[in-house]
Design an enzyme around this catalytic site. Structure first.
Site, PDB file in Angstrom:
ATOM      1  N   CYS A 153      21.974  19.492 -41.215  1.00 29.27           N
ATOM      2  CA  CYS A 153      22.106  18.125 -40.692  1.00 29.27           C
ATOM      3  C   CYS A 153      22.669  18.017 -39.280  1.00 29.27           C
ATOM      4  O   CYS A 153      22.114  17.301 -38.453  1.00 29.27           O
ATOM      5  CB  CYS A 153      22.956  17.305 -41.640  1.00 29.27           C
TER       6      CYS A 153
HETATM    7  C1  UGA Z   1      26.975  16.654 -43.441  1.00 25.74           C
HETATM    8  C2  UGA Z   1      27.889  15.414 -43.509  1.00 25.74           C
HETATM    9  O1  UGA Z   1      29.219  15.821 -43.850  1.00 25.74           O
HETATM   10  C3  UGA Z   1      27.380  14.413 -44.568  1.00 25.74           C
HETATM   11  O2  UGA Z   1      28.170  13.221 -44.531  1.00 25.74           O
HETATM   12  C4  UGA Z   1      25.920  14.048 -44.238  1.00 25.74           C
HETATM   13  O3  UGA Z   1      25.390  13.127 -45.181  1.00 25.74           O
HETATM   14  C5  UGA Z   1      25.096  15.315 -44.248  1.00 25.74           C
HETATM   15  O4  UGA Z   1      25.617  16.222 -43.236  1.00 25.74           O
HETATM   16  C6  UGA Z   1      23.663  14.954 -43.951  1.00 25.74           C
HETATM   17  O5  UGA Z   1      23.383  14.395 -42.899  1.00 25.74           O
HETATM   18  O6  UGA Z   1      22.806  15.118 -44.837  1.00 25.74           O
HETATM   19  P1  UGA Z   1      26.771  18.957 -44.784  1.00 25.74           P
HETATM   20  O7  UGA Z   1      25.919  19.402 -43.650  1.00 25.74           O
HETATM   21  O8  UGA Z   1      26.308  19.150 -46.172  1.00 25.74           O
HETATM   22  O9  UGA Z   1      27.084  17.363 -44.657  1.00 25.74           O
HETATM   23  O10 UGA Z   1      28.147  19.763 -44.691  1.00 25.74           O
HETATM   24  P2  UGA Z   1      29.608  19.522 -44.104  1.00 25.74           P
HETATM   25  O11 UGA Z   1      30.559  19.697 -45.213  1.00 25.74           O
HETATM   26  O12 UGA Z   1      29.695  18.295 -43.303  1.00 25.74           O
HETATM   27  O13 UGA Z   1      29.790  20.802 -43.134  1.00 25.74           O
HETATM   28  C7  UGA Z   1      28.927  21.004 -42.014  1.00 25.74           C
HETATM   29  C8  UGA Z   1      29.390  22.196 -41.197  1.00 25.74           C
HETATM   30  O14 UGA Z   1      30.579  21.884 -40.479  1.00 25.74           O
HETATM   31  C9  UGA Z   1      29.704  23.467 -41.993  1.00 25.74           C
HETATM   32  O15 UGA Z   1      29.133  24.583 -41.334  1.00 25.74           O
HETATM   33  C10 UGA Z   1      31.212  23.571 -41.955  1.00 25.74           C
HETATM   34  O16 UGA Z   1      31.682  24.904 -42.017  1.00 25.74           O
HETATM   35  C11 UGA Z   1      31.512  22.953 -40.597  1.00 25.74           C
HETATM   36  N1  UGA Z   1      32.882  22.407 -40.484  1.00 25.74           N
HETATM   37  C12 UGA Z   1      33.254  21.350 -41.248  1.00 25.74           C
HETATM   38  C13 UGA Z   1      33.757  22.966 -39.576  1.00 25.74           C
HETATM   39  O17 UGA Z   1      33.431  23.933 -38.854  1.00 25.74           O
HETATM   40  N2  UGA Z   1      35.009  22.423 -39.456  1.00 25.74           N
HETATM   41  C14 UGA Z   1      35.411  21.366 -40.208  1.00 25.74           C
HETATM   42  O18 UGA Z   1      36.583  20.914 -40.034  1.00 25.74           O
HETATM   43  C15 UGA Z   1      34.524  20.819 -41.127  1.00 25.74           C
END
Ligand code: UGA
Length: 452
Positions: A278
């Site tokens: 995403c």
């Molecule tokens: C993300 C959004 O959180 C959802 O709200 C949204 O609906 C979704 O995209 C989408 O558009 O479908 P997702 O991609 O499943 O969800 O995962 P996240 O938990 O948001 O993590 C995304 C990335 O950010 C991961 O690689 C994670 O390791 C990284 N991340 C997250 C960080 O590097 N630091 C953080 O503090 C949080």
């Protein structure tokens, strides 16, 4: 017999999790996919991909409510037999990083085919992430072209963005913090609002429903994902600042910042950067969209640049610690884009592997508790794949922690010493206790440096 009959066109995370949650609440769902194998699995009560709690929910539906969730391979029929159709198709990134609306367009044509044969008012809801203008100008107009029917008169049109995160899709569907409804007109928005009042019942006391027009709702979704990505890149920029001063710990710095009630602590974890299907896709899509309208986003360019450079930075740190890595064996702990999934899309591990290979490292081995198979599809023979933690560390000269799986949390400095040829470890997710590891093995963590 059922108050609502809903067709869900697209059976990815959003589509299937919504379908299962709706069926559990006695809404009749006809899901639809062109993939026969997937449809067969769904009809047998088997989730075609891993998502927490989904299989359990499908098991329950299969046993207790089997007629409430069926999957067809013929979307026209699904639309004809229901009153509301939700478009939950993917909107992937093209080669040039702009949005590919091909699946949205073909689904709109199928809805048009169905509505041509239908006299009753039908509500169409776009739930995929689409750039502003898509619901009105692509979906609405395509349906009209194919069916001859008018939006607002013969059919309703809404855009309802999704905020589900992988690994939490069921939980996020059942307990959203808000519902955003963009409507072509008041009637469309009202009908969708009533549907959610029925579905959520009491939960809506803590969950506002926001009504707006189609384009505003489309932009809310990008606003969300761009801000979350920006928070991560901001934390990573500060992690790089933290490394300019001895003994500053980025985790403590971001905790101090995040406790401000105006900011909150979430999405401030620094490290090797974000991945997933995403963030890259959506940040690039809205950037390309704004550029096509004559506005160049400097902020989002920086967000992506900072993020992707973290993969180069972790390799820099590894070489500061272990010397030139070319000719050495390098281990990657974790390959998936985040823990709890086997999804490799845009995973940071891919960028780290590219960078290592650019620097002449050929002996790379990775281990992921869930994603070894999907990683092999993505990375092929660029790396080797270990079946256990012991195997991935065996005789290695440098280990990089890329995904913060629980099973890596339990590792102690002695485990790295026991298996590795030289215990050099870079913590790319701030998983380990800095002092404990720093005093026991050759250790670096992103966002902290000890120059003494
Ligand atoms: C993300 C959004 O959180 C959802 O709200 C949204 O609906 C979704 O995209 C989408 O558009 O479908 P997702 O991609 O499943 O969800 O995962 P996240 O938990 O948001 O993590 C995304 C990335 O950010 C991961 O690689 C994670 O390791 C990284 N991340 C997250 C960080 O590097 N630091 C953080 O503090 C949080």
């Amino acid at each position: 017999m059922y108050k609502y009959k809903v067709s869900i066109l697209g059976t990815g995370f959003i589509g299937l999790c919504s379908a299962a949650c709706f069926a559990e609440k006695d809404i009749m769902v006809l899901a639809s996919t062109h993939n026969e194998k997937k449809a067969k699995m769904i009809n047998e009560g088997k989730a075609p991909f891993y998502e927490a709690d989904l299989q359990e929910m499908m098991d329950d539906i299969k046993v207790n409510k089997t007629e409430l969730l069926q999957c067809l391979t013929y979307p026209v029929k699904a639309v004809l037999e229901t009153d509301i159709s939700m478009i939950t198709q993917g909107t992937p990134m093209r080669e040039d990083r702009s949005i590919d609306l091909g699946y949205i367009e073909s689904t709109a044509k199928e809805i048009g085919e169905a509505l041509k044969q239908k006299d009753k008012y039908h509500l169409v809801v776009v739930r995929s992430t689409v750039v502003p203008g898509t619901s009105r100008n692509l979906v609405g107009k395509t349906i009209t072209e194919v069916s001859g029917k008018e939006p607002g008169k013969d059919f309703g049109l809404c855009m309802q963005p999704e905020f589900l995160a992988e690994g939490r899709s069921i939980e996020d569907t059942l307990r959203p913090d808000r519902i955003v409804i963009g409507g072509f007109d008041d009637k469309s928005g009202e009908m969708l609002k009533e549907f959610y009042e029925y579905f959520y019942g009491d939960h809506l006391e803590n969950c506002p429903i926001l009504r707006m027009n189609l384009e505003s709702a489309e932009l809310v979704k990008y606003g969300n994902n761009c801000l979350l990505s920006t928070k991560i890149s901001y934390a990573n920029e500060f992690a790089n600042f933290a490394e300019l001063v001895p003994n500053v710990d980025i985790s403590q710095v971001m905790k101090g910042v995040g406790l401000d009630y105006r900011i909150n602590k979430r999405f401030l974890r620094a490290g090797v950067g974000f991945g997933g299907s995403c963030f890259h896709k959506d940040v690039n899509a809205i950037k390309a969209w704004s550029k096509s309208k004559g506005y160049t986003s400097r902020l989002l360019e920086a967000v992506l640049g900072i993020n992707d450079d973290q993969a180069i930075h972790i390799v820099d740190i590894a070489e500061e610690l272990a010397g030139k890595l070319a000719g050495k064996k390098v281990s990657l702990l974790g390959l998936a884009f985040k823990p709890g999934t086997d999804d490799m899309r845009e995973a940071a591990s891919i960028r780290v592997v590219e960078e290592l290979r650019k620097r002449g490292v050929t002996d790379i081995i990775g281990y992921d508790p869930k994603a070894n198979e999907t990683a092999e599809v993505e990375l092929g023979d660029k790396i080797k794949y270990a079946a256990t933690i012991d195997e991935v560390l065996q005789d290695s000269e440098c280990a990089l922690l890329v995904t913060e799986w629980d099973e890596f949390k339990d590792l102690k400095p002695a485990d790295f010493k026991r298996h590795m040829k030289s215990p050099n470890l870079v913590d790319g997710r701030r998983l380990y206790n800095y002092d404990e590891f720093n005093s026991a093995i050759s250790f670096r963590a992103m966002g902290q440096i000890d120059l003494n």
